[in-house]
Design a protein around this motif. Structure first.
Motif, mmCIF file in Angstrom:
data_model
loop_
_atom_site.group_PDB
_atom_site.id
_atom_site.type_symbol
_atom_site.label_atom_id
_atom_site.label_comp_id
_atom_site.label_asym_id
_atom_site.label_seq_id
_atom_site.Cartn_x
_atom_site.Cartn_y
_atom_site.Cartn_z
ATOM 1 N N LYS A 168 0.827 -1.215 0.000
ATOM 2 C CA LYS A 168 0.000 0.000 0.000
ATOM 3 C C LYS A 168 0.861 1.264 0.000
ATOM 4 N N VAL A 169 1.917 1.267 0.801
ATOM 5 C CA VAL A 169 2.812 2.427 0.824
ATOM 6 C C VAL A 169 3.464 2.618 -0.541
ATOM 7 N N LEU A 170 3.898 1.519 -1.131
ATOM 8 C CA LEU A 170 4.531 1.578 -2.449
ATOM 9 C C LEU A 170 3.550 2.055 -3.517
ATOM 10 N N GLN A 171 2.364 1.478 -3.530
ATOM 11 C CA GLN A 171 1.382 1.838 -4.552
ATOM 12 C C GLN A 171 0.946 3.303 -4.413
ATOM 13 N N LYS A 172 0.849 3.785 -3.200
ATOM 14 C CA LYS A 172 0.490 5.198 -2.985
ATOM 15 C C LYS A 172 1.544 6.106 -3.597
ATOM 16 N N ARG A 173 2.811 5.753 -3.403
ATOM 17 C CA ARG A 173 3.890 6.557 -3.981
ATOM 18 C C ARG A 173 3.860 6.495 -5.506
ATOM 19 N N ILE A 174 3.612 5.315 -6.054
ATOM 20 C CA ILE A 174 3.556 5.153 -7.511
ATOM 21 C C ILE A 174 2.440 6.003 -8.116
ATOM 22 N N MET A 175 1.310 6.042 -7.438
ATOM 23 C CA MET A 175 0.185 6.821 -7.956
ATOM 24 C C MET A 175 0.459 8.324 -7.917
ATOM 25 N N ALA A 176 1.454 8.731 -7.136
ATOM 26 C CA ALA A 176 1.821 10.151 -7.071
ATOM 27 C C ALA A 176 2.832 10.530 -8.148
ATOM 28 N N LEU A 177 3.389 9.551 -8.855
ATOM 29 C CA LEU A 177 4.351 9.822 -9.920
ATOM 30 C C LEU A 177 3.638 10.312 -11.176
ATOM 31 N N ASP A 234 1.860 -15.847 -7.982
ATOM 32 C CA ASP A 234 0.448 -16.222 -7.946
ATOM 33 C C ASP A 234 -0.025 -16.377 -6.499
ATOM 34 N N ALA A 235 0.357 -15.436 -5.660
ATOM 35 C CA ALA A 235 0.014 -15.506 -4.234
ATOM 36 C C ALA A 235 -1.483 -15.604 -4.001
ATOM 37 N N TYR A 236 -2.287 -15.070 -4.896
ATOM 38 C CA TYR A 236 -3.742 -15.131 -4.734
ATOM 39 C C TYR A 236 -4.251 -16.570 -4.745
ATOM 40 N N THR A 296 -4.111 -10.072 -1.536
ATOM 41 C CA THR A 296 -2.657 -10.139 -1.440
ATOM 42 C C THR A 296 -2.021 -8.823 -1.874
ATOM 43 N N GLY A 297 -0.838 -8.569 -1.332
ATOM 44 C CA GLY A 297 -0.135 -7.347 -1.675
ATOM 45 C C GLY A 297 0.319 -7.321 -3.113
ATOM 46 N N ILE A 298 0.947 -8.422 -3.569
ATOM 47 C CA ILE A 298 1.534 -8.436 -4.898
ATOM 48 C C ILE A 298 0.482 -8.454 -6.004
ATOM 49 N N ASN A 299 -0.607 -9.177 -5.793
ATOM 50 C CA ASN A 299 -1.613 -9.319 -6.854
ATOM 51 C C ASN A 299 -2.700 -8.263 -6.817
ATOM 52 N N HIS A 300 -3.203 -7.952 -5.630
ATOM 53 C CA HIS A 300 -4.355 -7.056 -5.528
ATOM 54 C C HIS A 300 -3.974 -5.593 -5.320
ATOM 55 N N ILE A 301 -2.957 -5.341 -4.504
ATOM 56 C CA ILE A 301 -2.575 -3.948 -4.254
ATOM 57 C C ILE A 301 -1.713 -3.407 -5.391
ATOM 58 N N LEU A 302 -0.730 -4.186 -5.837
ATOM 59 C CA LEU A 302 0.110 -3.760 -6.953
ATOM 60 C C LEU A 302 -0.534 -4.043 -8.311
ATOM 61 N N THR A 357 -1.440 -6.837 -10.309
ATOM 62 C CA THR A 357 -0.925 -7.744 -11.343
ATOM 63 C C THR A 357 -1.993 -8.742 -11.763
ATOM 64 N N LEU A 358 -3.200 -8.540 -11.252
ATOM 65 C CA LEU A 358 -4.294 -9.501 -11.405
ATOM 66 C C LEU A 358 -5.589 -8.766 -11.725
ATOM 67 N N SER A 359 -6.383 -9.359 -12.612
ATOM 68 C CA SER A 359 -7.711 -8.817 -12.900
ATOM 69 C C SER A 359 -8.660 -9.968 -13.176
ATOM 70 N N HIS A 360 -9.790 -9.988 -12.464
ATOM 71 C CA HIS A 360 -10.800 -11.040 -12.625
ATOM 72 C C HIS A 360 -10.178 -12.434 -12.497
ATOM 73 N N GLN A 361 -9.344 -12.577 -11.469
ATOM 74 C CA GLN A 361 -8.707 -13.864 -11.145
ATOM 75 C C GLN A 361 -7.798 -14.366 -12.268
ATOM 76 N N ARG A 362 -7.233 -13.458 -13.042
ATOM 77 C CA ARG A 362 -6.295 -13.829 -14.097
ATOM 78 C C ARG A 362 -5.111 -12.879 -14.061
ATOM 79 N N LEU A 363 -3.895 -13.446 -14.089
ATOM 80 C CA LEU A 363 -2.695 -12.619 -14.116
ATOM 81 C C LEU A 363 -2.628 -11.854 -15.429
ATOM 82 N N LEU A 364 -2.234 -10.603 -15.350
ATOM 83 C CA LEU A 364 -2.244 -9.745 -16.523
ATOM 84 C C LEU A 364 -1.095 -10.070 -17.474
ATOM 85 N N THR A 365 -1.354 -9.869 -18.769
ATOM 86 C CA THR A 365 -0.326 -10.016 -19.793
ATOM 87 C C THR A 365 0.243 -8.638 -20.119
ATOM 88 N N LYS A 366 1.289 -8.623 -20.934
ATOM 89 C CA LYS A 366 1.869 -7.344 -21.331
ATOM 90 C C LYS A 366 0.883 -6.524 -22.169
#
Length: 516
Positions: A174-183, A200-202, A216-222, A224-233
């Motif tokens: 959360k701290v990291l994502q807040k900073r990223i959103m301020a960039l 795939d911590a979720y 989870t921090g890595i999948n939901h806060i940062l 990397t996941l949408s609708h229970q699927r890891l995002l592609t490039k």
């Protein structure tokens, strides 16, 4: 004058070279001086930790970094700036110069996160997650690369040991994502380091650590996941600010690991990229360049990670780290997508029977309504129907108890000496309990990965004799093997395969001696 500046800029772009960014958890790089914050095993003159051992550890770390040859390296588990400076000097001495460095200065913390760079570093700051010395700060550093700015966020989140519940990693996210959103939206940045989370911590987060209802921090806060699927490039290229692609997704499932703990492979070390590194402007990611650095000396003869070794509580001066470095390449040339970037909208649903027709999985397969028929430690057997095929699981998940039903995603299969087995899977859904009595088989159904029970016969020179039949019998714990001629009753056995069909008994509790 303007023409000269333009010409210089044009030449710098034409002759720009790709550069490599890596992350490496060095496993406790300490000196031999007393600071008062050391782990007990690294106090001077205890556990055989002294100047000589500190020098060996420093040399081993420098060896890895020199061979890795990345232009920017994020480091975790560095004691302090003095140690980082010593590492920097040692690298220069052996011809692997990193002129620039940065490190956090969390007061009272045992270890810090740091960065070594061949590029000039600009602004630095620390993101404070929690004032406690046990919660590591996140290091934010700007690197200036061929006229462009790349911001790096070096992380070392709370481990899963010692009450390391997910909420503690979410706090860092959360701290990291807040900073990223301020960039600024176009800012090129990397999230890098030991996040102590699988990609795939979720799906793979242990129940005992799940105090956040699956979040989870890595999948939901940062994101990397949408609708229970890891995002592609391609997903990220179309996404809003704050979404990220995890570079682990580029590798085959069996290569997605940089750490092993009691045989369990995990992807704790990460490089996450945003849309700004895929937009064809400034610095971009070089497609499919992500790798785990696997020099032969980083492994023991038995194939384990060659971590820094203590024997009988004493440092031996052998080994490197319990993590492997991860590395990716970036360039000032535009990102080049490939056909593999097309997102998979639906997962393939299959059956255990269909797995027997495959030698390896090219894509994951969902198995619905699998029932755990048998489990002994890390080994298990699942079936979908009483009379359908069963399949062996090497490394069955703790949550998969006998008699429970699940939907699972199979990520890796193999055939070992003829035995078909699942070697990597995740639970998608738990679906209650069922009576597994109908799922047991008898010797009339002689096919591998059945579970048999209540067999009476005699043991003789590696064979089980019963009702006129003879079948190889193998005891996984050889110390419990009965003497030849012993009459036994087998309560539970796995009909396995090692070059030929054989009964396998995993526990002393699974058979009874009737007569010697």
């Amino acid at each position: 004058m303007r023409l000269l500046i333009y010409a210089f800029f044009l030449l710098s772009v034409l002759f720009a070279k790709p550069f490599r960014v890596a992350s490496y958890n060095v496993e406790n790089l300490f000196d031999a001086s007393f600071q008062g914050t050391e782990y007990k095993a690294y106090l001077p003159s205890t556990h055989h930790w002294n100047k000589k051992m500190a020098e060996v550890k420093l040399n081993h770390t420098a060896e890895v970094l020199c061979d890795l040859d990345a232009d920017i390296v994020a480091l975790q588990e560095i004691e302090n700036d003095s140690v980082l400076c010593a590492l920097q000097k040692r690298l220069k001495k052996v011809g692997c110069n990193y002129p620039y460095r940065a490190i956090t200065h969390k007061r009272g913390a045992t270890i810090q996160v740091a960065l070594l760079s061949r590029f000039k570093l600009g602004k630095q700051r620390e993101l404070v997650v929690n004032p406690s010395p046990h919660v590591r700060n996140i290091l934010e550093v700007e690197a200036h690369i061929e006229g462009y700015r790349l911001t790096l966020f070096v992380n070392h989140w709370k481990s899963k040991g010692r009450r390391g519940v997910e909420s503690k990693r979410i706090a860092s996210a959360k701290v990291l994502q807040k900073r990223i959103m301020a960039l600024p939206k176009e800012r090129a940045y990397l999230i890098i380091g030991d996040l102590n989370s699988n990609y795939d911590a979720y799906l793979s987060l242990a129940k005992k650590l799940n105090d956040t209802k699956g979040k989870t921090g890595i999948n939901h806060i940062l994101k990397t996941l949408s609708h229970q699927r890891l995002l592609t490039k391609s997903d990220i290229q179309r996404a809003e600010k704050g979404w990220h692609y995890n570079l682990w997704c580029e590798l085959p499932f069996n290569k997605r690991w940089s750490h092993r703990f009691y045989g369990h492979r995990s992807s704790l070390d990460h490089i996450l990229i945003p849309a700004s590194l895929l937009d064809g402007k400034g610095i971009d990611y070089v497609n499919h360049s992500f790798r785990v650095f696997k020099a032969s000396y980083l492994f023991t003869k038995k194939g384990y990670i060659n971590s820094w070794q203590l024997k009988h509580g004493k440092h031996t001066g052998k080994g490197y780290s319990d993590h492997l470095p991860v590395v990716a390449t970036f360039d000032t040339k535009p990102f080049l997508p490939s056909p593999q970037e097309i997102p998979i909208e639906k997962e393939r649903v299959g059956t255990i029977d269909s797995l027997y027709s495959l030698t390896q999985l090219k894509e994951t397969m969902v198995l619905k309504d699998v029932v755990v028929v048998f489990k002994r430690g890390r080994y298990g057997v699942i079936k979908q129907t009483p009379h359908g095929r069963g399949i062996f699981i090497f490394g069955i998940l703790p949550e998969m108890k006998e008699g429970k039903k699940f939907d699972v995603r199979v990520e890796e299969i193999s055939t070992y000496q003829g035995l078909k087995e699942i070697t990597a899977l995740v639970i998608l859904k738990e679906k209650g309990r069922v009576d597994i009595t109908p799922f047991y088989a008898s010797l009339k159904r002689k096919r591998q990965n059945e579970v048999l029970r209540d067999l009476v016969g005699s043991y003789q020179k590696g064979y089980f004799y019963t009702k006129g039949q003879k079948i190889p019998l193998y005891f996984r714990k050889r110390s419990v093997t009965p003497k030849n001629g012993t009459k036994i009753k087998i309560a539970y056995a796995h009909l396995g395969y090692y070059k030929k069909l054989q009964l396998v008994i995993y526990s002393k509790k699974d058979f009874t001696i009737l007569e010697k």
